[in-house]
Design a protein around this motif. Sequence first.
Motif, PDB file in Angstrom:
ATOM      1  N   THR A 267       0.853  -1.193   0.000  1.00 35.53           N
ATOM      2  CA  THR A 267       0.000   0.000   0.000  1.00 35.53           C
ATOM      3  C   THR A 267       0.883   1.236   0.000  1.00 35.53           C
ATOM      4  O   THR A 267       1.990   1.240   0.543  1.00 35.53           O
ATOM      5  CB  THR A 267      -0.935   0.040   1.227  1.00 35.53           C
ATOM      6  N   CYS A 268       0.373   2.283  -0.568  1.00 33.61           N
ATOM      7  CA  CYS A 268       1.084   3.543  -0.640  1.00 33.61           C
ATOM      8  C   CYS A 268       1.050   4.213   0.733  1.00 33.61           C
ATOM      9  O   CYS A 268      -0.042   4.364   1.314  1.00 33.61           O
ATOM     10  CB  CYS A 268       0.439   4.446  -1.686  1.00 33.61           C
ATOM     11  N   PRO A 269       2.196   4.629   1.275  1.00 33.11           N
ATOM     12  CA  PRO A 269       2.181   5.299   2.575  1.00 33.11           C
ATOM     13  C   PRO A 269       1.591   6.717   2.496  1.00 33.11           C
ATOM     14  O   PRO A 269       1.215   7.284   3.518  1.00 33.11           O
ATOM     15  CB  PRO A 269       3.659   5.348   2.972  1.00 33.11           C
ATOM     16  N   ASN A 270       1.475   7.246   1.294  1.00 29.95           N
ATOM     17  CA  ASN A 270       0.971   8.607   1.129  1.00 29.95           C
ATOM     18  C   ASN A 270      -0.558   8.641   1.080  1.00 29.95           C
ATOM     19  O   ASN A 270      -1.195   9.461   1.754  1.00 29.95           O
ATOM     20  CB  ASN A 270       1.571   9.221  -0.135  1.00 29.95           C
ATOM     21  N   CYS A 271      -1.177   7.747   0.248  1.00 26.76           N
ATOM     22  CA  CYS A 271      -2.636   7.782   0.085  1.00 26.76           C
ATOM     23  C   CYS A 271      -3.331   6.509   0.593  1.00 26.76           C
ATOM     24  O   CYS A 271      -4.543   6.401   0.518  1.00 26.76           O
ATOM     25  CB  CYS A 271      -3.007   8.029  -1.374  1.00 26.76           C
ATOM     26  N   ASN A 272      -2.552   5.536   1.065  1.00 29.02           N
ATOM     27  CA  ASN A 272      -3.049   4.266   1.632  1.00 29.02           C
ATOM     28  C   ASN A 272      -3.833   3.415   0.640  1.00 29.02           C
ATOM     29  O   ASN A 272      -4.650   2.591   1.035  1.00 29.02           O
ATOM     30  CB  ASN A 272      -3.890   4.518   2.885  1.00 29.02           C
ATOM     31  N   LYS A 273      -3.611   3.588  -0.655  1.00 31.54           N
ATOM     32  CA  LYS A 273      -4.265   2.738  -1.651  1.00 31.54           C
ATOM     33  C   LYS A 273      -3.348   1.571  -1.986  1.00 31.54           C
ATOM     34  O   LYS A 273      -2.121   1.694  -1.974  1.00 31.54           O
ATOM     35  CB  LYS A 273      -4.596   3.537  -2.913  1.00 31.54           C
ATOM     36  N   ARG A 274      -3.972   0.448  -2.318  1.00 26.18           N
ATOM     37  CA  ARG A 274      -3.218  -0.743  -2.704  1.00 26.18           C
ATOM     38  C   ARG A 274      -2.640  -0.524  -4.099  1.00 26.18           C
ATOM     39  O   ARG A 274      -3.332  -0.042  -4.992  1.00 26.18           O
ATOM     40  CB  ARG A 274      -4.134  -1.937  -2.706  1.00 26.18           C
ATOM     41  N   ILE A 275      -1.373  -0.911  -4.302  1.00 31.29           N
ATOM     42  CA  ILE A 275      -0.704  -0.700  -5.590  1.00 31.29           C
ATOM     43  C   ILE A 275      -0.155  -2.018  -6.110  1.00 31.29           C
ATOM     44  O   ILE A 275      -0.011  -2.991  -5.371  1.00 31.29           O
ATOM     45  CB  ILE A 275       0.450   0.332  -5.480  1.00 31.29           C
ATOM     46  N   ASN A 276       0.168  -2.014  -7.382  1.00 35.37           N
ATOM     47  CA  ASN A 276       0.822  -3.150  -8.006  1.00 35.37           C
ATOM     48  C   ASN A 276       2.315  -3.020  -7.719  1.00 35.37           C
ATOM     49  O   ASN A 276       2.922  -2.006  -8.036  1.00 35.37           O
ATOM     50  CB  ASN A 276       0.559  -3.125  -9.515  1.00 35.37           C
ATOM     51  N   PRO A 277       2.936  -4.036  -7.122  1.00 35.61           N
ATOM     52  CA  PRO A 277       4.359  -3.913  -6.799  1.00 35.61           C
ATOM     53  C   PRO A 277       5.270  -3.828  -8.021  1.00 35.61           C
ATOM     54  O   PRO A 277       6.425  -3.437  -7.906  1.00 35.61           O
ATOM     55  CB  PRO A 277       4.655  -5.179  -5.982  1.00 35.61           C
ATOM     56  N   LYS A 278       4.738  -4.134  -9.195  1.00 33.85           N
ATOM     57  CA  LYS A 278       5.549  -4.056 -10.413  1.00 33.85           C
ATOM     58  C   LYS A 278       5.463  -2.698 -11.094  1.00 33.85           C
ATOM     59  O   LYS A 278       6.143  -2.454 -12.079  1.00 33.85           O
ATOM     60  CB  LYS A 278       5.115  -5.140 -11.401  1.00 33.85           C
ATOM     61  N   SER A 279       4.595  -1.803 -10.606  1.00 35.24           N
ATOM     62  CA  SER A 279       4.424  -0.508 -11.275  1.00 35.24           C
ATOM     63  C   SER A 279       5.658   0.363 -11.060  1.00 35.24           C
ATOM     64  O   SER A 279       6.263   0.374  -9.991  1.00 35.24           O
ATOM     65  CB  SER A 279       3.167   0.198 -10.767  1.00 35.24           C
TER      66      SER A 279
END
Length: 172
Positions: free
Chosen positions: A36-48
Motif C-alpha cells: 500500500t502507498c504510505p501517502n494515500c493508503n491505496k493498494r498498488i501493483n508492486p511491479k508498477s
Amino acid sequence: MYNYIGDTMKKQGYCGYCDFEFDYEVNNMDDLKNVTCPNCNKRINPKSKKVVPLTKTEKTVDNIANTIINIYYYFYLVTSTLGLIFYFTKLTKLFEITTILIIIGIIIDYLRGYTRNIFGTLGLIISIGLGIYLINDIKIGAYLGIVVCTFISSFIKQIINKIINKLFRKYG
C-alpha cells in the motif's frame, strides 16, 4: 540470488494514484501482495514503475525511426505507381530506374527474411511471364510484370492495413 529465511528485501514502489515513490520491505510473498502507498493508503501493483519522460535525444531517435518505417511502408506503392506512370508516358529510363529500385527492395526483403505478401514469389514470376508474353520484349516485359505485381500487392496491402487499423481503433 535467493533470500534466506528471515532476510528482508528492500524494493522501490510507485503509486500511480498520487505519483509517489517510496521504499518498502518484503519479508514474505504476502508482503508483495499487500503493498500500500504510505501517502494515500491505496493498494498498488508492486511491479508498477514511474514513467520517465523521453530525453531530447531519445525523441529524435524515435522520430527518425518512425520516418524510416513510414518510408519503407510506402516504398513499394510509391515506386510502383511512379513506374506505371513512367511506362505509360514513355519515359523508359525513369521506368527502368524505378523498377531497379523495386528489385533492390525485393532482394533486400528476401535477404532480411521477408517474403512477398499476397502474390508472393509465384505471383511475381507469373506476372513477369505475362509481361514478357504480352509486350514481346524480355526486358521491358519483365520490368512491367514486376511493377504491376508490386503495385497490385502493395495497393491491396494498404487497403487491408487501413481496414485492420479502423477495426482495431473501433473494437480494439
